[in-house]
Design an enzyme around this catalytic site. Structure first.
Site, PDB file in Angstrom:
ATOM      1  N   CYS A 190     -12.558   1.373 -14.751  1.00  0.00           N
ATOM      2  CA  CYS A 190     -13.680   3.158 -14.842  1.00  0.00           C
ATOM      3  C   CYS A 190     -12.273   3.948 -15.296  1.00  0.00           C
ATOM      4  O   CYS A 190     -12.236   4.881 -13.521  1.00  0.00           O
ATOM      5  CB  CYS A 190     -14.266   3.313 -13.314  1.00  0.00           C
ATOM      6  SG  CYS A 190     -15.599   5.020 -12.941  1.00  0.00           S
ATOM      7  N   CYS A 211     -17.292   1.033 -19.989  1.00  0.00           N
ATOM      8  CA  CYS A 211     -18.402   1.144 -19.151  1.00  0.00           C
ATOM      9  C   CYS A 211     -19.547  -0.028 -19.628  1.00  0.00           C
ATOM     10  O   CYS A 211     -20.205  -0.839 -18.706  1.00  0.00           O
ATOM     11  CB  CYS A 211     -19.449   2.596 -19.553  1.00  0.00           C
ATOM     12  SG  CYS A 211     -18.410   4.166 -19.430  1.00  0.00           S
ATOM     13  N   GLU A 271       1.241  -1.368  -0.287  1.00  0.00           N
ATOM     14  CA  GLU A 271      -0.443  -0.114   0.165  1.00  0.00           C
ATOM     15  C   GLU A 271       1.002   1.300   0.088  1.00  0.00           C
ATOM     16  O   GLU A 271       0.523   2.503  -0.509  1.00  0.00           O
ATOM     17  CB  GLU A 271      -1.243   0.168   1.086  1.00  0.00           C
ATOM     18  CG  GLU A 271      -1.910  -0.895   1.153  1.00  0.00           C
ATOM     19  CD  GLU A 271      -2.812  -0.760   0.478  1.00  0.00           C
ATOM     20  OE1 GLU A 271      -2.822   0.441  -0.670  1.00  0.00           O
ATOM     21  OE2 GLU A 271      -3.498  -1.779  -0.776  1.00  0.00           O
ATOM     22  N   CYS A 279     -19.082  -2.651 -17.003  1.00  0.00           N
ATOM     23  CA  CYS A 279     -19.152  -2.420 -15.549  1.00  0.00           C
ATOM     24  C   CYS A 279     -20.413  -2.851 -15.156  1.00  0.00           C
ATOM     25  O   CYS A 279     -21.547  -2.653 -16.009  1.00  0.00           O
ATOM     26  CB  CYS A 279     -19.197  -0.956 -15.484  1.00  0.00           C
ATOM     27  SG  CYS A 279     -18.900  -0.551 -13.805  1.00  0.00           S
ATOM     28  N   CYS A 321     -25.407   4.128 -13.346  1.00  0.00           N
ATOM     29  CA  CYS A 321     -24.141   4.766 -13.183  1.00  0.00           C
ATOM     30  C   CYS A 321     -24.762   6.445 -13.556  1.00  0.00           C
ATOM     31  O   CYS A 321     -25.032   6.654 -14.832  1.00  0.00           O
ATOM     32  CB  CYS A 321     -23.335   4.318 -13.949  1.00  0.00           C
ATOM     33  SG  CYS A 321     -22.041   6.135 -13.518  1.00  0.00           S
TER      34      CYS A 321
END
Length: 349
Positions: free
Chosen positions: A193, A200, A38, A203, A209
Site C-alpha cells: 500500500c 492492490c 524506531e 493486498c 477496501c
DNA sequence: AAGGCGGGGTG
DNA sequence: CACCCAGCCTT
C-alpha cells in the site's frame, strides 16, 4: 468509518507469507534494539537506516553503553541521518533509563512516552514488537492503509481526523500477536500500500477496501491542503502636501478592499509620480521624497507599498467629484484609515 | 493548530 | 521541481 471484521487476521496471514522478517533489528527484538531502530526510522527510509543501525549497535550494544557515551560520539554516529534532535533526545533518554528506570523500559505506553523523543506511536511500536503489548501504532504507513481502506475524505493532519484514525488503529489491533501485527501493518504500507503504484491485487484487504472502489486509491490519504502561495501586489501611495501643509485623501468605493475608508491616492508601482500627478491634477510638483517601503499582508495576498511624500506647487487642483479632500494631518488621523495608511501618516508626524 | 527539524528518494 | 518518509517537540 466503521471497523471491519477479520481485519487483523487477514493482515497477519499476509504477513506470515509476505512480511519482512529479517531486517537487522528483527533477530533480537529487545526493547533497546527496537527503540533505536524506531528512532532511526522516524521520517527516514529503511534502506537509509540499515548501515547506520549496524554501526550504531556495534558501538553502543546496550542502553548502558549509550548512556555512558559522550554526546559528540552519539552525534557522530548520526551524522548524515538528519533530525539530530532524535539523537540528542535518545542519548538523554538512555541516561534517564539507566539513572531513573534501573535500565528497564517502562511497561506502559504512557511510561515509555515519558522518555524524550518517544511519542505515542513510537512507544506502541517498541512495546508491541519487543513485548507483545496490545498497543497500536499510527505512523505514516498505518495512516495510509487506514485512509485508503476507509476512503477517509479529509486530510489526516487535522486533529479530529487523527483522533478518529487512532480509534480505528486501536480497534484493529488484535489481542494476540501484537508485535507481528505492528510489523505487518508497517510492511503492508511499505511494500504493497505504497504512496504511488499500490499493488492492490496482492493486498489481503483488497475486497473490502473503500479506496480500491474509487477511481484512484492514491488520492488517499487526502493531501495536506496547500496554502496557496499568497499573490504579491505592489502599489505606490502618495502623501500629497499642499502649501498649507494639508494632505490629500481619497474616499475609497464602498466595495472592495478598504471599502469606504479614506486612503492615500494610489498609483500603480510602475507609474511615474511626476507625470501622473501633473497630468491628473494639472499642477506642478515641487519635490518628491521616497518614504520607507514596507509590506502589508492580507489574508489572501501580500501588498508591497512604496510611499512617497510630494510637495505641490499650488492647490488649484482639478478634483474628480467629491472623492478627494484636503485634511490637516491631525484631521486625517481622526478618520477611518486603512492600517498601512495610518502607519504612513503616523510616521509623518 | 502550525512550524521546525534534514537528508534522501521519487515522480 | 514538489512531495513524501517507521514523528516528535515547541510555540
Amino acid at each position: 468509518m466503521h471497523p471491519v471484521e477479520n481485519f487483523a487476521p487477514r493482515v497477519l496471514a499476509w504477513f506470515d507469507e509476505h512480511g519482512r522478517k529479517s531486517l537487522p533489528w528483527q533477530d533480537d527484538k529487545s526493547p533497546y534494539r527496537v527503540w533505536i531502530s524506531e528512532i532511526m526510522l522516524q521520517q527516514t527510509q529503511v534502506t537509509t537506516v540499515i548501515p547506520y543501525y549496524h554501526k550504531f549497535m556495534s558501538s553502543f550494544p546496550n542502553v548502558e553503553a549509550l548512556a555512558d557515551a559522550e554526546q559528540d560520539e552519539v552525534l557522530a554516529h548520526w551524522s548524515g541521518l538528519g533530525y539530530y534532535a532524535r539523537a540528542r533526545n535518545m542519548h538523554k533518554a538512555a541516561k534517564m533509563l539507566v539513572d531513573e528506570f534501573d535500565s528497564e523500559f517502562p511497561q506502559s505506553v504512557e511510561g515509555v512516552c515519558e522518555l524524550p523523543g518517544i511519542g505515542r506511536s513510537t512507544a506502541a511500536a517498541i512495546l508491541s514488537i519487543s513485548r507483545d503489548v496490545q498497543a497500536a501504532i499510527l505512523d505514516g504507513n498505518v495512516k495510509r492503509v487506514l485512509a485508503r481502506f476507509h476512503a477517509v475524505p479529509v486530510w489526516p493532519g487535522e486533529k479530529k481526523t487523527e483522533n478518529a484514525m487512532w480509534e480505528l488503529a486501536e480497534q484493529y489491533m488484535p489481542s494476540e500477536r501484537c508485535g507481528d501485527y505492528t510489523q505487518a501493518m508497517m510492511d503492508l504500507g511499505a511494500t504493497l500500500c505504497t504512496r504511488s503504484k499500490p499493488q492492490c491485487l496482492l493486498c489481503p484487504l483488497e475486497s473490502d477496501c473503500q479506496g480500491r472502489l474509487t477511481q484512484d486509491p492514491t488520492q488517499f490519504p487526502i493531501r495536506k491542503p496547500k496554502k496557496a502561495a499568497k499573490p504579491e501586489k505592489s502599489i505606490q501611495l502618495l502623501v500629497l502636501m499642499n502649501q498649507q501643509s494639508q494632505l490629500l485623501l481619497e474616499k475609497r468605493p464602498q466595495t472592495g478592499i478598504w471599502g469606504g475608508l479614506w486612503s492615500l491616492p494610489e498609483l500603480a508601482s510602475e507609474e511615474s509620480i511626476v507625470l501622473h500627478i501633473e497630468q491628473r491634477f494639472a499642477t506642478q510638483v515641487k519635490t518628491v521624497t521616497a518614504l520607507l517601503s514596507f509590506r502589508h499582508t492580507f489574508s489572501h495576498y501580500h501588498l508591497d507599498i512604496s510611499p512617497s511624500r510630494i510637495q505641490m506647487q499650488d492647490t488649484n487642483l482639478v478634483m474628480e467629484g467629491g472623492k478627494y479632500q484636503w485634511f490637516s494631518l491631525e484631521q486625517a488621523l481622526q478618520l477611518g484609515l486603512p492600517a498601512p495608511v495610518r502607519s504612513i501618516l503616523d510616521s509623518a508626524k
